[in-house]
Structure formats: structure tokens, C-alpha cells
Enzyme design. Structure first.
Site, mmCIF file in Angstrom:
data_model
loop_
_atom_site.group_PDB
_atom_site.id
_atom_site.type_symbol
_atom_site.label_atom_id
_atom_site.label_comp_id
_atom_site.label_asym_id
_atom_site.label_seq_id
_atom_site.Cartn_x
_atom_site.Cartn_y
_atom_site.Cartn_z
ATOM 1 N N ASP A 143 -1.477 9.458 -11.115
ATOM 2 C CA ASP A 143 -1.410 8.336 -12.062
ATOM 3 C C ASP A 143 0.032 8.028 -12.451
ATOM 4 O O ASP A 143 0.432 6.865 -12.549
ATOM 5 C CB ASP A 143 -2.224 8.661 -13.317
ATOM 6 N N ASP A 148 0.854 -1.199 0.000
ATOM 7 C CA ASP A 148 0.000 0.000 0.000
ATOM 8 C C ASP A 148 0.889 1.248 0.000
ATOM 9 O O ASP A 148 1.837 1.350 0.792
ATOM 10 C CB ASP A 148 -0.897 0.001 1.245
ATOM 11 N N GLU A 175 -4.539 2.428 -4.617
ATOM 12 C CA GLU A 175 -3.083 2.507 -4.440
ATOM 13 C C GLU A 175 -2.510 1.220 -3.859
ATOM 14 O O GLU A 175 -1.389 1.189 -3.374
ATOM 15 C CB GLU A 175 -2.725 3.673 -3.524
#
Length: 337
Positions: free
Chosen positions: A226, A209, A253
Site C-alpha cells: 500500500d 502498470d 496496481e
């Protein structure tokens, strides 16, 4: 001799010579396209109980294809399971398992049922073609073979197979990062779990993460967010070296890495390489509470599959370790079974 049109002029020429020049050019274009996309030659399996027939077809395709041969139906099925050819030229009339039975068994096996089959037969009646198509064949070639027709049909179905493989591959990729998507991961996790159960080997999962990614998006904007995701995915992917390991974007994410035949210690080593790879990016993250650079938290878990559990048990264990890593201050790895 028949009258043919060639480059806008009427030319008297033997049809075989003219057609030969056409398929030579067609073959060159096809091979350029295939090799550019797949980085390998197409695999062609020739199945016939008569050696002379196999040698004839081998001579036609030996330059542009990787040729594999089988002289019985059992050998053909075994070769398909081991090598997964791109196309099969299958003789109908053979001792033992005939071509029809081979095709029936092929289409019942989920692992190899998508391999296209062209029947090669001395009987070209409508009834034979109907039966073959009902069994799942894509085309027919009638003996004695015509080299031009055989080449044209083989090239056509190899092209269709390549396009089908490309579409299937694209459907399993995350459009933003280029790594596998959640659907691909879920399918592979099920297969790997069954393999672990069968072979009694451990498998591991790493949950990853990006720390404080919402703040990153809020501060730098979604376009830069992005770009960040793509960069992190690239850094993680470079550490996954074995062909059967899988890195996927799990959502938002979050990323996940599946490591078959890997114990907990081995998975932690991979996680450490991943963390170092992300750190090496030196991506600025002024909204982080850890420092001025982007970091990741990871949870690692490993187990041997058993008949009492489902693979989600392993996922939940890795997710629990990830939660503990975040609770402990982020930018770290937590692991356990």
C-alpha cells in the site's frame, strides 16, 4: 426595548447591535473554515435588474466573497456556465427572463443545476415560497432586506455548498492513493470525448502498470505494498501539471492518465516524465526480473473523437500498447494510435 440574554446576564440592548456582534463572529469563523478547505473565497452571484439592490448586497459581502453581478436572466445563466458560482441571490421580478424562469433553466442544465439559489422577492406569501421551492430554490429573502438575516442565510447555504462539494470530491477519490478513482475517470473520459468531438481536438491516454507487483506484495507484505502504491501515485501525479489532465487509479496496481487536447507525441513526453519520476523513487524490488528497483510499464495512445466510435476504443488502444510493453520485457513505454 426587548430584554435579551447575553453571557448569562440580562442586558437591555438594542437587538440590531447585539445581533451584529453575533454575525461578525459567525462570519469570521465561516470564512476561516471556507478558506482553509478551498483555498479561495466563495463565489457569490447577485442577480437583479435594479442596480441599487445589487450595490446593497455587494456592500454586505464584498469583503468575504468574490462577487459577480448580472442584471438580466440571460447574463445570469451565462455567468453560471462560465464561473460556476457557489451561490446565487436571484431577484424574482425582472424584465425579460424573470427569476422563476432563470431557476427553471438553471436546474435543467446538468453542468450548473447543483448551484444553490436563494430567491430575493418583495412577495413573501406561502404560494410564492411553494413555487420557488418546487423550482429548486433553497431559501427565500424578503425585501426590504435585513442585513443580519441575509448574512445568516447566505453563510448557511455557502457552508452547505462547501460540505456538499467536499463529499462529492471525496466520493471521486481513491481512498488509498488520493488520486481520482475509476468512477471519476470514466465520467471524465465521457466528457472529454464529447469535447474532443465538438472541438475536433486530439486526446490521449496513458495506461500504467507496476511491474511484478504481486511479487512485491508477496515479498514485502500488503502494508508495504500500500505504501508503494501511494508513493507511485504521488510520483505520477507530480508530472500531471495542467488542471484539466486527470490521473486515476484504474484498479489494483494499474493507473491511467487522461490528457485532453494532447497528441501522441505530447502524451509520450508525459509518459517519459512519469517513468523518470517512478525511477527517482528508488524503491527496492528484489522480486523483479528486471533489476532491484521498482519499475512501471506504460501504453500510450491518442486519437480524435469521432461519432462512429466510443471512448472505449481509445482505452483499448492504450491497453494494447501496455500489453506490448509488458511482452517486450516491461519497464518501457509503447505507443501508437
Amino acid at each position: 426595548m426587548p430584554l435579551l440574554i447575553w453571557s448569562g446576564r440580562w442586558i437591555l440592548r438594542h437587538p440590531y447591535r447585539l445581533a451584529r456582534s453575533c454575525w461578525i463572529r459567525s462570519k469570521e469563523l465561516f470564512m476561516q473554515h471556507w478558506l482553509k478547505g478551498s483555498q479561495r473565497k466563495p463565489r457569490l452571484l447577485l442577480v437583479d435588474d435594479q442596480r441599487i439592490n445589487i450595490l446593497t448586497l455587494h456592500e454586505l459581502f464584498r469583503e468575504e466573497c468574490d462577487i459577480f453581478m448580472a442584471m438580466t436572466g440571460e447574463q445570469a445563466l451565462e455567468t453560471c456556465r462560465k464561473l460556476s458560482p457557489d451561490l446565487i441571490l436571484l431577484d424574482v421580478h425582472m424584465e425579460g427572463l424573470d427569476g422563476h424562469e432563470v431557476c427553471r433553466r438553471l436546474k435543467k442544465d446538468p453542468k450548473i443545476r447543483d448551484i444553490p439559489v436563494i430567491f430575493v422577492t418583495a412577495q413573501g406569501t406561502e404560494e410564492d415560497e411553494v413555487l420557488g421551492l418546487e423550482l429548486g430554490a433553497v431559501d427565500f429573502i424578503v425585501k426590504p432586506i435585513n442585513p443580519i438575516i441575509v448574512r445568516a442565510r447566505v453563510n448557511t447555504h455557502l457552508t452547505l455548498k462547501y460540505q456538499s462539494d467536499m463529499l462529492r470530491s471525496l466520493a471521486q477519490l481513491d481512498g488509498l492513493t488520493g488520486v481520482a478513482n475509476r468512477r471519476k475517470f470514466d465520467e471524465e473520459l465521457e466528457r472529454t470525448w464529447r469535447r474532443s468531438l465538438r472541438e475536433k481536438t486530439e486526446l490521449s491516454i496513458i495506461m500504467i502498470d507496476i511491474d511484478y507487483f504481486k511479487r512485491y506484495n508477496d515479498h514485502y507484505g500488503h502494508l508495504q505494498g500500500d505504501t508503494c502504491l501511494r508513493s507511485v501515485a504521488g510520483a505520477l501525479a507530480t508530472t500531471v501539471n495542467r488542471p484539466y489532465d486527470l490521473l486515476a487509479r484504474y484498479g489494483g496496481e494499474e493507473f491511467v492518465c487522461l490528457l485532453p487536447n494532447t497528441d501522441l507525441n505530447g502524451a509520450v513526453v508525459v509518459a517519459e516524465r512519469m517513468q523518470a519520476g517512478v525511477q527517482a523513487l528508488q524503491l527496492e524490488h528484489s522480486g523483479s526480473e528486471i533489476g532491484q528497483l521498482l519499475t512501471v510499464s506504460m501504453g500510450v495512445s491518442a486519437m480524435m473523437a469521432n461519432a462512429m466510435d466510443r471512448p472505449q476504443v481509445l482505452m483499448e488502444a492504450a491497453d494494447k500498447q501496455l500489453y506490448q510493453a509488458k511482452q517486450a520485457g516491461r519497464a518501457r513505454i509503447r505507443f501508437g494510435s
